[in-house]
Design a protein around this motif. Sequence first.
Motif, PDB file in Angstrom:
ATOM      1  N   THR A   2       0.735  -1.148  -0.016  1.00 28.22           N
ATOM      2  CA  THR A   2      -0.003  -0.048   0.105  1.00 28.22           C
ATOM      3  C   THR A   2       0.762   1.256   0.053  1.00 28.22           C
ATOM      4  O   THR A   2       1.849   1.451   0.843  1.00 28.22           O
ATOM      5  CB  THR A   2      -0.981  -0.006   1.190  1.00 28.22           C
ATOM      6  OG1 THR A   2      -1.779  -1.173   1.319  1.00 28.22           O
ATOM      7  CG2 THR A   2      -1.878   1.281   1.252  1.00 28.22           C
ATOM      8  N   ALA A   3       0.552   2.211  -0.876  1.00 30.41           N
ATOM      9  CA  ALA A   3       0.927   3.403  -1.007  1.00 30.41           C
ATOM     10  C   ALA A   3       1.257   4.177   0.546  1.00 30.41           C
ATOM     11  O   ALA A   3       0.342   4.388   0.757  1.00 30.41           O
ATOM     12  CB  ALA A   3       0.900   4.196  -2.296  1.00 30.41           C
ATOM     13  N   LEU A   4       2.193   5.071   0.836  1.00 35.25           N
ATOM     14  CA  LEU A   4       2.237   5.849   1.908  1.00 35.25           C
ATOM     15  C   LEU A   4       1.254   7.090   1.422  1.00 35.25           C
ATOM     16  O   LEU A   4       1.309   7.488   0.444  1.00 35.25           O
ATOM     17  CB  LEU A   4       3.500   6.172   2.344  1.00 35.25           C
ATOM     18  CG  LEU A   4       4.370   5.289   2.896  1.00 35.25           C
ATOM     19  CD1 LEU A   4       5.782   5.711   3.243  1.00 35.25           C
ATOM     20  CD2 LEU A   4       3.784   4.502   4.197  1.00 35.25           C
ATOM     21  N   PRO A   5       0.664   7.649   2.530  1.00 31.56           N
ATOM     22  CA  PRO A   5      -0.252   8.790   2.062  1.00 31.56           C
ATOM     23  C   PRO A   5       0.702  10.021   1.838  1.00 31.56           C
ATOM     24  O   PRO A   5       1.868  10.000   2.757  1.00 31.56           O
ATOM     25  CB  PRO A   5      -1.058   8.892   3.504  1.00 31.56           C
ATOM     26  CG  PRO A   5      -0.316   8.334   4.564  1.00 31.56           C
ATOM     27  CD  PRO A   5       0.351   7.129   3.806  1.00 31.56           C
ATOM     28  N   LYS A   6       0.507  10.682   1.181  1.00 32.78           N
ATOM     29  CA  LYS A   6       1.382  12.134   0.854  1.00 32.78           C
ATOM     30  C   LYS A   6       1.097  13.173   1.834  1.00 32.78           C
ATOM     31  O   LYS A   6       0.056  13.504   1.825  1.00 32.78           O
ATOM     32  CB  LYS A   6       1.021  12.442  -0.658  1.00 32.78           C
ATOM     33  CG  LYS A   6       2.208  13.637  -0.949  1.00 32.78           C
ATOM     34  CD  LYS A   6       1.948  14.097  -2.443  1.00 32.78           C
ATOM     35  CE  LYS A   6       2.166  13.155  -3.451  1.00 32.78           C
ATOM     36  NZ  LYS A   6       2.087  13.596  -4.900  1.00 32.78           N
ATOM     37  N   VAL A   7       2.108  13.629   2.210  1.00 30.80           N
ATOM     38  CA  VAL A   7       1.849  14.739   3.322  1.00 30.80           C
ATOM     39  C   VAL A   7       3.069  15.741   3.232  1.00 30.80           C
ATOM     40  O   VAL A   7       4.257  15.392   2.904  1.00 30.80           O
ATOM     41  CB  VAL A   7       1.936  14.300   4.784  1.00 30.80           C
ATOM     42  CG1 VAL A   7       1.968  15.393   5.848  1.00 30.80           C
ATOM     43  CG2 VAL A   7       1.116  13.038   5.358  1.00 30.80           C
ATOM     44  N   ALA A   8       2.642  16.960   2.908  1.00 29.41           N
ATOM     45  CA  ALA A   8       3.480  18.100   2.782  1.00 29.41           C
ATOM     46  C   ALA A   8       4.035  18.704   4.034  1.00 29.41           C
ATOM     47  O   ALA A   8       3.255  18.623   5.129  1.00 29.41           O
ATOM     48  CB  ALA A   8       2.779  19.223   1.975  1.00 29.41           C
ATOM     49  N   PHE A   9       5.437  18.912   4.390  1.00 30.00           N
ATOM     50  CA  PHE A   9       5.881  19.549   5.546  1.00 30.00           C
ATOM     51  C   PHE A   9       6.395  20.925   5.213  1.00 30.00           C
ATOM     52  O   PHE A   9       7.221  21.115   4.310  1.00 30.00           O
ATOM     53  CB  PHE A   9       6.897  18.618   6.240  1.00 30.00           C
ATOM     54  CG  PHE A   9       7.626  19.142   7.156  1.00 30.00           C
ATOM     55  CD1 PHE A   9       6.877  19.525   8.345  1.00 30.00           C
ATOM     56  CD2 PHE A   9       8.984  19.516   7.162  1.00 30.00           C
ATOM     57  CE1 PHE A   9       7.722  20.104   9.583  1.00 30.00           C
ATOM     58  CE2 PHE A   9       9.611  19.918   8.267  1.00 30.00           C
ATOM     59  CZ  PHE A   9       9.014  20.556   9.320  1.00 30.00           C
ATOM     60  N   ILE A  10       6.118  21.907   5.706  1.00 32.55           N
ATOM     61  CA  ILE A  10       6.272  23.324   5.653  1.00 32.55           C
ATOM     62  C   ILE A  10       7.181  23.925   6.842  1.00 32.55           C
ATOM     63  O   ILE A  10       6.669  23.709   7.852  1.00 32.55           O
ATOM     64  CB  ILE A  10       5.164  24.441   5.523  1.00 32.55           C
ATOM     65  CG1 ILE A  10       4.216  23.891   4.155  1.00 32.55           C
ATOM     66  CG2 ILE A  10       5.716  25.563   5.199  1.00 32.55           C
ATOM     67  CD1 ILE A  10       2.838  24.532   4.053  1.00 32.55           C
ATOM     68  N   GLY A  11       8.375  23.962   6.765  1.00 33.94           N
ATOM     69  CA  GLY A  11       9.052  24.455   7.515  1.00 33.94           C
ATOM     70  C   GLY A  11       9.232  26.079   7.892  1.00 33.94           C
ATOM     71  O   GLY A  11       9.461  26.790   7.137  1.00 33.94           O
ATOM     72  N   THR A  12       8.786  26.310   9.001  1.00 31.50           N
ATOM     73  CA  THR A  12       8.613  27.977   9.078  1.00 31.50           C
ATOM     74  C   THR A  12       9.837  28.433  10.128  1.00 31.50           C
ATOM     75  O   THR A  12       9.882  29.308  10.627  1.00 31.50           O
ATOM     76  CB  THR A  12       7.586  28.575   9.822  1.00 31.50           C
ATOM     77  OG1 THR A  12       7.218  28.156  10.929  1.00 31.50           O
ATOM     78  CG2 THR A  12       6.334  27.975   8.808  1.00 31.50           C
ATOM     79  N   GLY A  13      10.428  27.322  10.781  1.00 31.52           N
ATOM     80  CA  GLY A  13      12.058  27.588  11.874  1.00 31.52           C
ATOM     81  C   GLY A  13      11.051  27.277  13.383  1.00 31.52           C
ATOM     82  O   GLY A  13      10.687  26.111  13.334  1.00 31.52           O
ATOM     83  N   GLY A  14      11.622  27.955  13.987  1.00 30.04           N
ATOM     84  CA  GLY A  14      11.348  27.633  15.614  1.00 30.04           C
ATOM     85  C   GLY A  14      12.290  26.810  16.200  1.00 30.04           C
ATOM     86  O   GLY A  14      13.303  26.166  15.498  1.00 30.04           O
ATOM     87  N   THR A  15      11.839  26.208  17.561  1.00 32.39           N
ATOM     88  CA  THR A  15      12.792  25.491  18.216  1.00 32.39           C
ATOM     89  C   THR A  15      13.038  23.915  17.428  1.00 32.39           C
ATOM     90  O   THR A  15      14.110  23.264  17.381  1.00 32.39           O
ATOM     91  CB  THR A  15      12.362  25.160  19.453  1.00 32.39           C
ATOM     92  OG1 THR A  15      12.288  26.388  20.222  1.00 32.39           O
ATOM     93  CG2 THR A  15      13.112  24.193  20.276  1.00 32.39           C
ATOM     94  N   LEU A  16      12.001  23.395  16.794  1.00 35.95           N
ATOM     95  CA  LEU A  16      12.192  22.358  15.989  1.00 35.95           C
ATOM     96  C   LEU A  16      13.249  22.294  14.881  1.00 35.95           C
ATOM     97  O   LEU A  16      13.734  21.311  14.667  1.00 35.95           O
ATOM     98  CB  LEU A  16      10.744  22.254  15.409  1.00 35.95           C
ATOM     99  CG  LEU A  16      10.232  20.927  14.383  1.00 35.95           C
ATOM    100  CD1 LEU A  16      10.259  19.922  15.379  1.00 35.95           C
ATOM    101  CD2 LEU A  16       9.284  21.132  13.546  1.00 35.95           C
ATOM    102  N   SER A  17      13.439  23.520  14.368  1.00 31.40           N
ATOM    103  CA  SER A  17      14.409  23.562  13.428  1.00 31.40           C
ATOM    104  C   SER A  17      15.800  24.086  13.839  1.00 31.40           C
ATOM    105  O   SER A  17      16.917  24.094  13.244  1.00 31.40           O
ATOM    106  CB  SER A  17      14.145  24.702  12.354  1.00 31.40           C
ATOM    107  OG  SER A  17      14.219  25.867  12.875  1.00 31.40           O
ATOM    108  N   SER A  18      15.678  24.360  15.112  1.00 31.50           N
ATOM    109  CA  SER A  18      17.229  25.048  15.714  1.00 31.50           C
ATOM    110  C   SER A  18      18.312  24.014  16.060  1.00 31.50           C
ATOM    111  O   SER A  18      18.068  23.073  16.687  1.00 31.50           O
ATOM    112  CB  SER A  18      16.879  25.858  16.785  1.00 31.50           C
ATOM    113  OG  SER A  18      16.034  26.956  16.588  1.00 31.50           O
ATOM    114  N   VAL A  19      19.355  24.511  15.781  1.00 35.09           N
ATOM    115  CA  VAL A  19      20.718  23.655  16.006  1.00 35.09           C
ATOM    116  C   VAL A  19      21.673  24.402  17.205  1.00 35.09           C
ATOM    117  O   VAL A  19      21.886  25.618  16.902  1.00 35.09           O
ATOM    118  CB  VAL A  19      21.470  23.373  14.786  1.00 35.09           C
ATOM    119  CG1 VAL A  19      22.744  22.718  15.277  1.00 35.09           C
ATOM    120  CG2 VAL A  19      20.773  22.706  13.783  1.00 35.09           C
TER     121      VAL A  19
END
Length: 333
Positions: A2-19
């Motif tokens: 079964t094919a995986l569902p297609k999901v778009a991921f938009i990155g706006t920054g924040g702690t999730l993106s921080s190094v």
Amino acid sequence: MTALPKVAFIGTGGTLSSVGRDRLDILDYTATGERLEAEEILARVPEAATVAALVPVRYRAVTSPGIGFSDWRALVLLCERLVAEHPDLAGIVIGHGTATLEETAYALSLTLTVAVPVVLVGSQRPISALSSDADLNLVAALRTAAAPDSRGRGVLVVLNDEIQAAREVTKTSVARLQTFRTPDFGVLGQVDGPHVRYYRRSERRHAPGTPFDIRSLDALPRVDISYAYADADGTAVRAFAAAGARGIVSAGLAPGMTPPAEAEALGEAVAAGIAVVQSTRAGSGVVPDTRRLAELGILSADNLTPQKARILLALALTVTRDPAMLREIFATY
């Protein structure tokens, strides 16, 4: 297979993106100025590709205090474009800093034009940290966006394995992982491994199909928040009026009151044609629509926090200034 569902991921920054500087840097990580773009975040979380067919979408990586109306409008248009370009898109996840995540979520929940699930996700610890919550939060958000049961529930917020309604959720702690809470009503559902389970839904109306179309607006009407405290004398209210506010939200003393001098200033604002909405700094509960408020010409924010009442009032002022219609909008959304 079964094919995986297609999901778009938009990155706006924040702690999730921080190094941060190293894996123990969980507090001062913004000092490095290093933030990852959407595709770089997904590359650091290879498990994400096992739960969805990913469409990484670059936006701009910033801290969430820098996100406001222009970004809400841009995200509405971007989501619209993604759905048009990918007719098989199951959902959209937006990575966002937690400081204003609840405001972006609520604004989008009132203004989006697409029917696919849109989920906002953030993290309390940077993606570079020891025991970061970024990776699993992202996977849980992707699973939620892809779940058929997520349709028709408005914009959702997913952190710490919990699914919250955009209208109801608020950030309650600076650093704890369980920071996002819905004080009066609790979570909509939970994400346990691959299982996305719902137990209730928010009854207030949401996009798509609201009267609030921001796609061609240059700005929202100015709406400010006046924070009540003992001995508040109305100086802030009068300053907001002088600055051109078309609406003022009072973050009042519970259950929705202000010191007498502040109430006088709010009454002056109403007399000057400024829409005034009474919220409360308490963090939960409905502001009663009392005779006192009616005599002052002030509307109840229902149970919206001041920051969310500000968003709804600004959007409402794009379609009406009639107090009766404004009252109905606050009872509906």
